[in-house]
Design an enzyme around this catalytic site. Structure first.
Site, PDB file in Angstrom:
ATOM      1  N   TRP A  73       1.079  -1.136  -0.078  1.00 28.90           N
ATOM      2  CA  TRP A  73      -0.245   0.170  -0.004  1.00 28.90           C
ATOM      3  C   TRP A  73       0.754   1.437  -0.040  1.00 28.90           C
ATOM      4  O   TRP A  73       0.806   1.307   0.980  1.00 28.90           O
ATOM      5  CB  TRP A  73      -1.267  -0.232   1.356  1.00 28.90           C
ATOM      6  CG  TRP A  73      -1.804   1.042   1.109  1.00 28.90           C
ATOM      7  CD1 TRP A  73      -2.931   0.795   0.738  1.00 28.90           C
ATOM      8  CD2 TRP A  73      -1.893   2.366   1.474  1.00 28.90           C
ATOM      9  NE1 TRP A  73      -4.274   2.318   0.951  1.00 28.90           N
ATOM     10  CE2 TRP A  73      -2.716   3.376   1.748  1.00 28.90           C
ATOM     11  CE3 TRP A  73      -0.974   3.219   2.276  1.00 28.90           C
ATOM     12  CZ2 TRP A  73      -3.295   4.713   1.777  1.00 28.90           C
ATOM     13  CZ3 TRP A  73      -1.054   4.686   3.018  1.00 28.90           C
ATOM     14  CH2 TRP A  73      -2.139   4.869   2.847  1.00 28.90           C
ATOM     15  N   GLU A 491     -16.993   4.001   1.150  1.00 30.67           N
ATOM     16  CA  GLU A 491     -15.910   2.990   0.762  1.00 30.67           C
ATOM     17  C   GLU A 491     -15.728   1.689  -0.766  1.00 30.67           C
ATOM     18  O   GLU A 491     -14.461   1.909  -1.441  1.00 30.67           O
ATOM     19  CB  GLU A 491     -15.516   2.045   1.722  1.00 30.67           C
ATOM     20  CG  GLU A 491     -15.236   2.724   2.824  1.00 30.67           C
ATOM     21  CD  GLU A 491     -15.370   2.156   4.201  1.00 30.67           C
ATOM     22  OE1 GLU A 491     -13.995   1.373   5.009  1.00 30.67           O
ATOM     23  OE2 GLU A 491     -16.090   0.890   4.871  1.00 30.67           O
TER      24      GLU A 491
HETATM   25  C1  G6P Z   1      -9.472   1.093   7.353  1.00 32.18           C
HETATM   26  C2  G6P Z   1     -10.632   0.067   7.242  1.00 32.18           C
HETATM   27  C3  G6P Z   1     -11.675  -0.203   8.305  1.00 32.18           C
HETATM   28  C4  G6P Z   1     -11.567   0.090   9.580  1.00 32.18           C
HETATM   29  C5  G6P Z   1     -10.315   0.759  10.058  1.00 32.18           C
HETATM   30  C6  G6P Z   1     -10.521   0.895  11.777  1.00 32.18           C
HETATM   31  O1  G6P Z   1      -9.754   1.951   7.212  1.00 32.18           O
HETATM   32  O2  G6P Z   1     -10.663   0.053   6.116  1.00 32.18           O
HETATM   33  O3  G6P Z   1     -12.636  -0.769   7.631  1.00 32.18           O
HETATM   34  O4  G6P Z   1     -12.737   0.257  10.153  1.00 32.18           O
HETATM   35  O5  G6P Z   1      -9.313   0.601   9.463  1.00 32.18           O
HETATM   36  O6  G6P Z   1      -9.996  -0.553  11.517  1.00 32.18           O
HETATM   37  P1  G6P Z   1      -9.303  -1.170  12.875  1.00 32.18           P
HETATM   38  O7  G6P Z   1      -8.534  -2.120  12.325  1.00 32.18           O
HETATM   39  O8  G6P Z   1      -9.114  -0.622  13.673  1.00 32.18           O
HETATM   40  O9  G6P Z   1     -10.606  -1.142  13.195  1.00 32.18           O
END
Ligand code: G6P
Length: 611
Positions: A73, A491
């Site tokens: 990424w 998204e």
């Molecule tokens: C990224 C993902 C989301 C997620 C966020 C927080 O943006 O695409 O789907 O809600 O990270 O991630 P976490 O693992 O901390 O819940």
């Protein structure tokens, strides 16, 4: 962000690395590469996904019992073939893969350029490869020493693996803020960003801590810190169901995960909602429950979808337990100067347990003396290791980048905590407590009823697949649901969407409403229902198109809305758990209709392990 996998042992590494990269692709998918050590390290890399890498490799020789792979990424440098990992140092002594950001890469690069070093890529990682090589050649030291010395000069974050062309069979791994786990087999070792690529081979793992370095050969594992001290590490056992990597007949992981929710929520409260005793038992909070129920305030930190769960948690904890709650974006909280002390309780919520900002907020809160609890899905993750206590959500592996079942599992855990604290603090009497626990048991079957509407929701979604923008509104528990519905849509479908508290519509968004503006209204029967009915009237008066989430049998909103998505009626504390489901399906079907890559939306990654 960025997935790392490595292997050294007696097997051919190529299939292990490719299988591992597929499991880690959720961490980033703009380019990928591998390096295999036969006589010397070979490198194959290209922009695109793992399947593009396979095409690129084609029928090339992929022998080698030591190797490593990377799925990227992009942070520094656009995602092209040259910037893809692995990176090779100028004279070819080192090959490196890296997750994280070398913040002082500019300074290091300038110094190396002055010493005649030439760079091929725009990445910070290549700087590290050349720095290691420079130290190795100048100091005539073993590769491991060169890596450790180079890391003492680095400011930033890394999870990395290095191979040295003159030390075959060896992988050197190091970590600072980007996760790495080492799998320990018999006569073989594995390295990965999370345990999923390892689970099919061994259950014994060691999670590296910050500043740890692992020097790995097929028959030997040496662990040190960057400064060559003895590290603190322990052998752990992982328990991952490798069947979770199957799509189970669904077209996408996201759809599978949406449909898993009756099961995943049941798993979240399994053994915790005790039906015979009508009680809630949260083993992970056992030693801290007294302090938690005496809390003067609770601060909840999270990012993304987890932050939306945190907002619902605020409503739940204030409503049921009467404890003041503040909800913070971890990224803001960590850099503000929040008033925080030993009397505070911080709850960090994260599906992955690896989100860089959430972990930084946890560390800051602990340094300030606060008690920090975690709500996390991934066992053994950074969050689970860095908090004082916590509750696992047990939703199972979530692979779709847009979070669905992890969100409802987080809300389920928050509901259990709030009910337990509410009872213990005397704000809910025993009858209410028992009755709410009883109702909670019926949530999975309520979700099953909603899921049955998927074909009907798809038909509605098709009509909005060309929308330029959408507004989502709700109040109370349904306001975070509106935020989450809007987030899901943007998204995965790339349609602009905004979530708003319904009453705020008059302070801005109403100006956007005309016959081209679809508005998703979350209007279940709660104390705001009458007000939401008025909002729907206001939208219709301006010719807006209303798609409403309503309770089964609803008449008022249903008679004026253009489309309705029904959810079973429930106590308001469960309304978010139910009303988010049709919005997940709505976003999914729109994205599919638009031909979007639902499981791997552009520019996103599932774990945001860099700031
Ligand atoms: C990224 C993902 C989301 C997620 C966020 C927080 O943006 O695409 O789907 O809600 O990270 O991630 P976490 O693992 O901390 O819940």
């Amino acid at each position: 962000m960025c997935g790392i996998v490595g292997y050294t042992g007696y097997r051919q590494s190529y299939p292990i690395l490719m299988d591992g990269l597929r499991k880690l692709e959720y961490r980033g998918y703009d380019s990928a590469g591998i390096s295999l050590f036969a006589d010397k390290p070979s490198v194959f890399k290209c922009s695109g996904k793992i399947r593009d890498l396979e095409d690129h490799i084609g029928t090339a020789d992929v022998t080698g019992t030591t190797g490593m792979g990377h799925t990227r990424w992009a942070t520094h440098g656009e995602p092209n073939d040259i910037n893809a990992h692995p990176h090779t140092s100028q004279d070819g002594h080192f090959v490196i893969i890296h997750n994280g950001i070398i913040e002082n890469y500019d300074i290091l690069k300038n110094k190396l350029e002055k010493r005649g070093c030439l760079f091929r890529s725009e990445t910070d990682t290549e700087v590290l490869a050349n720095l290691i090589e420079y130290i190795y050649l100048k100091g005539k030291v073993p590769a491991e020493v060169a890596v450790r010395l180079a890391l003492t000069k680095v400011v930033g974050t890394y999870g990395l693996v290095v191979m040295c062309s003159s030390e075959p069979g060896q992988l050197i791994a190091a970590r600072c803020s980007s996760p790495l786990v080492i799998g320990i087999g018999e006569g073989e070792y594995f390295i990965a960003s999370d345990a999923s690529p390892i689970a099919g081979y061994t259950k014994s793992v060691i999670y590296l801590n910050d500043n740890d370095v692992a020097i790995i050969k097929s028959n030997e594992l040496i662990l040190k810190t960057v400064k060559a001290d003895e590290p603190k590490m322990k052998l752990q056992s992982i328990n991952i169901d490798t069947n979770d990597y199957d799509k189970g007949g669904f077209e996408h992981y996201m759809l599978k995960e949406i449909f898993e929710q009756p099961r995943s929520i049941t798993d979240t409260f399994r053994g915790r909602l005790v039906p015979d005793q009508s009680d809630i038992k949260l083993g992970g909070l056992h030693g801290v429950i007294d302090r938690l129920q005496e809390a003067r305030r609770i601060i909840v930190v999270a990012c993304g979808t987890s932050w939306h769960a945190a907002l619902i948690g605020e409503y739940l904890l204030e409503d049921l337990a009467r404890i003041p709650v503040e909800v913070e974006y971890a990224s803001e909280f960590r850099y503000r100067n929040p008033v925080l002390g030993p009397y505070d309780i911080v709850i960090a919520i994260s599906q992955s347990g690896e989100t860089a900002d959430t972990l930084a907020a946890v560390r800051m809160a602990r340094e300030a003396g606060a008690m920090v609890l975690g709500i996390c899905n991934v066992t053994g993750s950074g969050l689970s290791r860095e908090t004082d206590a916590g509750v696992y959500t047990h939703a199972g592996i979530e692979i779709g980048v847009a979070s669905t079942k992890a969100f409802t599992a987080q809300v389920t855990v928050l509901t259990m905590i709030a009910l337990l604290l509410g009872r213990n603090r005397g704000h809910i009497d025993e009858d209410q407590y028992r009755s709410l626990i009883g109702e909670m048991h019926s949530i999975p079957s309520g979700i099953t009823r909603i899921l049955e509407q998927s074909p009907a929701i798809r038909d509605i979604a098709k009509q909005f697949s060309n929308a330029g923008s959408m507004l989502y509104i709700g109040r109370g528990y349904c306001f975070p649901v509106a935020l989450e519905g809007a987030l899901k849509l943007k998204e995965i479908s790339y349609i602009h969407a905004e979530g708003y508290p319904a009453a705020e519509m008059k302070h801005g968004p109403i100006a956007l409403i005309d016959e081209n503006m679809p508005v998703v209204v979350v209007g279940v029967k709660d104390k705001y229902y009458g007000k939401i009915v008025s909002n729907v009237q206001e939208i219709k008066a301006r010719k807006g198109i209303v798609i409403a989430v309503v309770n089964e049998g609803d008449e008022q909103i249903s008679s004026i809305a253009d489309h309705i998505l029904e959810v079973p009626e429930s106590n308001i504390i469960f309304s978010a758990l139910l009303s988010v489901i049709p919005l997940q399906l709505f976003a999914y079907h729109i994205a599919v209709e638009r031909g979007c890559d639902v499981d791997q939306p552009r520019n996103l990654a599932k774990s945001v392990t860099v700031e």
